[in-house]
Design a protein around this motif. Structure first.
Motif, short mmCIF file in Angstrom:
data_model
loop_
_atom_site.label_atom_id
_atom_site.label_comp_id
_atom_site.label_asym_id
_atom_site.label_seq_id
_atom_site.Cartn_x
_atom_site.Cartn_y
_atom_site.Cartn_z
N ILE A 142 35.75 51.46 32.62
CA ILE A 142 35.65 52.72 33.38
C ILE A 142 34.57 52.60 34.45
O ILE A 142 34.77 52.99 35.60
CB ILE A 142 35.35 53.90 32.42
N ILE A 143 33.41 52.07 34.05
CA ILE A 143 32.31 51.92 35.02
C ILE A 143 32.71 51.01 36.17
O ILE A 143 32.46 51.33 37.35
CB ILE A 143 31.05 51.38 34.30
N LEU A 144 33.34 49.88 35.85
CA LEU A 144 33.72 48.93 36.91
C LEU A 144 34.81 49.48 37.82
O LEU A 144 34.96 49.01 38.96
CB LEU A 144 34.20 47.62 36.27
N SER A 145 35.57 50.47 37.35
CA SER A 145 36.64 51.03 38.18
C SER A 145 36.13 52.06 39.18
O SER A 145 36.88 52.49 40.07
CB SER A 145 37.70 51.69 37.29
N ARG A 146 34.87 52.46 39.08
CA ARG A 146 34.34 53.47 40.00
C ARG A 146 34.17 52.87 41.39
O ARG A 146 33.83 51.67 41.53
CB ARG A 146 32.98 53.99 39.51
N PRO A 147 34.39 53.65 42.42
CA PRO A 147 34.31 53.13 43.80
C PRO A 147 32.98 52.44 44.10
O PRO A 147 32.95 51.45 44.84
CB PRO A 147 34.49 54.39 44.64
N SER A 148 31.89 52.92 43.53
CA SER A 148 30.57 52.34 43.83
C SER A 148 30.41 50.94 43.24
O SER A 148 29.51 50.20 43.63
CB SER A 148 29.46 53.25 43.28
N MET A 149 31.31 50.56 42.30
CA MET A 149 31.20 49.26 41.64
C MET A 149 32.23 48.26 42.15
O MET A 149 32.37 47.17 41.58
CB MET A 149 31.37 49.43 40.12
N THR A 150 32.96 48.58 43.21
CA THR A 150 34.05 47.74 43.68
C THR A 150 33.60 46.31 43.98
O THR A 150 34.27 45.34 43.60
CB THR A 150 34.68 48.35 44.95
N ARG A 151 32.46 46.17 44.64
CA ARG A 151 32.01 44.83 45.03
C ARG A 151 31.56 43.97 43.84
O ARG A 151 31.50 42.75 43.94
CB ARG A 151 30.87 44.92 46.06
N TYR A 152 31.24 44.63 42.73
CA TYR A 152 30.74 43.88 41.57
C TYR A 152 31.81 43.67 40.49
O TYR A 152 31.59 42.88 39.56
CB TYR A 152 29.57 44.63 40.93
N ALA A 153 32.93 44.36 40.59
CA ALA A 153 33.91 44.38 39.51
C ALA A 153 34.45 42.99 39.17
O ALA A 153 34.44 42.56 38.01
CB ALA A 153 35.06 45.32 39.85
N GLU A 154 34.93 42.25 40.18
CA GLU A 154 35.53 40.95 39.91
C GLU A 154 34.50 39.94 39.39
O GLU A 154 34.81 39.10 38.55
CB GLU A 154 36.21 40.41 41.16
N SER A 155 33.29 40.03 39.90
CA SER A 155 32.23 39.14 39.39
C SER A 155 31.97 39.41 37.92
O SER A 155 31.79 38.48 37.11
CB SER A 155 30.94 39.34 40.20
N ALA A 156 31.95 40.69 37.55
CA ALA A 156 31.75 41.04 36.14
C ALA A 156 32.91 40.54 35.29
O ALA A 156 32.71 40.06 34.17
CB ALA A 156 31.60 42.56 36.00
N MET A 157 34.13 40.62 35.83
CA MET A 157 35.30 40.13 35.09
C MET A 157 35.20 38.63 34.85
O MET A 157 35.59 38.13 33.79
CB MET A 157 36.58 40.45 35.86
N GLN A 158 34.68 37.90 35.81
CA GLN A 158 34.54 36.45 35.64
C GLN A 158 33.51 36.12 34.57
O GLN A 158 33.67 35.14 33.83
CB GLN A 158 34.13 35.81 36.98
N VAL A 159 32.49 36.95 34.46
CA VAL A 159 31.50 36.74 33.39
C VAL A 159 32.16 36.97 32.04
O VAL A 159 31.99 36.17 31.10
CB VAL A 159 30.30 37.70 33.57
N LEU A 160 32.95 38.04 31.93
CA LEU A 160 33.66 38.32 30.67
C LEU A 160 34.70 37.26 30.37
O LEU A 160 35.03 37.00 29.21
CB LEU A 160 34.33 39.70 30.75
N ASN A 161 35.22 36.64 31.42
CA ASN A 161 36.26 35.63 31.25
C ASN A 161 35.75 34.40 30.50
O ASN A 161 36.54 33.61 29.99
CB ASN A 161 36.80 35.21 32.62
N VAL A 162 34.43 34.26 30.42
CA VAL A 162 33.85 33.14 29.69
C VAL A 162 34.33 33.15 28.24
O VAL A 162 34.58 32.11 27.62
CB VAL A 162 32.30 33.19 29.75
N GLY A 163 34.48 34.37 27.69
CA GLY A 163 34.89 34.50 26.29
C GLY A 163 36.29 33.98 26.02
O GLY A 163 36.62 33.64 24.89
N THR A 164 37.14 33.92 27.07
CA THR A 164 38.50 33.43 26.88
C THR A 164 38.70 32.01 27.39
O THR A 164 39.56 31.29 26.90
CB THR A 164 39.51 34.36 27.61
N THR A 165 37.91 31.59 28.40
CA THR A 165 38.07 30.24 28.92
C THR A 165 37.46 29.20 27.98
O THR A 165 37.99 28.10 27.83
CB THR A 165 37.43 30.10 30.31
N ILE A 166 36.34 29.57 27.34
CA ILE A 166 35.74 28.67 26.35
C ILE A 166 36.53 28.80 25.05
O ILE A 166 36.82 29.92 24.61
CB ILE A 166 34.26 29.03 26.10
#
Length: 243
Positions: free
Chosen positions: A68-92
């Motif tokens: 929800i927080i990442l979907s807010r307009p103010s977080m648009t520039r950070y959303a994909e970067s945050a997703m890549q951090v979370l992606n560590v849990g699935t890539t490893i």
């Protein structure tokens, strides 16, 4: 008509195959060997479900607000970067995540829950984010036009319209979680992995199947349960299952 006949034939073949498999199992003593492990299956299934409930519940509690927080307009520039951090849990590989958790938290339930929690975060966060971003801008503009605050728009307009996609992420994450929990046995957390890996070590197929079959059934059961909850909770207008 030909399609219906072919479907009926497939069902008949499936019934005959199941019957023959049952006869073969009975004649070879497989069923008796499987029944021998029933007390172990019952005990380890409770552990398995407890690990799934803890790690999956924590993942939902963290991932949904994060999406929800990442979907807010103010977080648009950070959303994909945050997703890549979370992606560590699935890539490893999950086993590596559990091993790293064990290195910092010791052995037992705590590192297992933490490792499974990390591996479950991304699908729920991603689907929450995608579902909220997919809400029609016209709906949000209409809600703003009648004087709704941002919080009211989120609760009354965006979340109800995003629920179907959010539940899809929860279904995927929990099914993966149930199938991954057997690895927790390797760091001393119990679960049906005890039968699976011990059966592999001892080259005992019945013991292995005594853990693998209940694990598969649990994954299917959890998926069906979450789908049923989604059927009841998601509003009719945005729920294809209730169309």
């Amino acid at each position: 008509m030909p399609t219906l006949k072919f479907t009926g034939l497939l069902r008949l073949v499936a019934v005959v195959a199941i019957f023959m498999a049952g006869v073969w199992s009975q004649s070879n003593g497989v069923i008796e060997e499987f029944l021998f492990y029933i007390p172990d299956i019952q005990f380890l299934t409770v552990q398995h479900l407890w690990l799934t409930a803890l790690s999956g519940g924590l993942a939902i509690l963290v991932a949904v607000p994060l999406g929800i927080i990442l979907s807010r307009p103010s977080m648009t520039r950070y959303a994909e970067s945050a997703m890549q951090v979370l992606n560590v849990g699935t890539t490893i590989p999950t086993l590596a995540v559990l091993a790293l958790s064990m290195s910092f938290l010791g052995i037992g339930t705590v590192p297992a829950v933490f490792g499974l929690f990390v591996a479950t975060l991304l699908p729920i966060t991603r689907n929450t984010y995608t579902g909220l971003k997919g809400v029609s801008p016209a709906l949000k503009e209409a809600a703003a036009g009648i004087g709704m605050s941002p919080l009211q728009r989120l609760v009354r307009v965006e979340l109800p319209n995003a629920l179907y996609v959010m539940f899809a992420g929860i279904r995927t994450a929990l099914a993966i979680n149930v199938g991954t929990v057997p690895l927790a046995f390797l760091i001393g957390a119990g679960g049906l992995g005890e039968l699976i890996f011990t059966g592999i070590d001892l080259y005992d197929p019945i013991m292995m199947l005594s853990g693998a079959i209940p694990t598969a059934l649990l994954a299917i059961g959890v998926d069906v349960l979450v789908a049923f909850v989604a059927f009841l909770v998601v509003p009719r207008g945005v729920n294809p299952a209730r169309a």
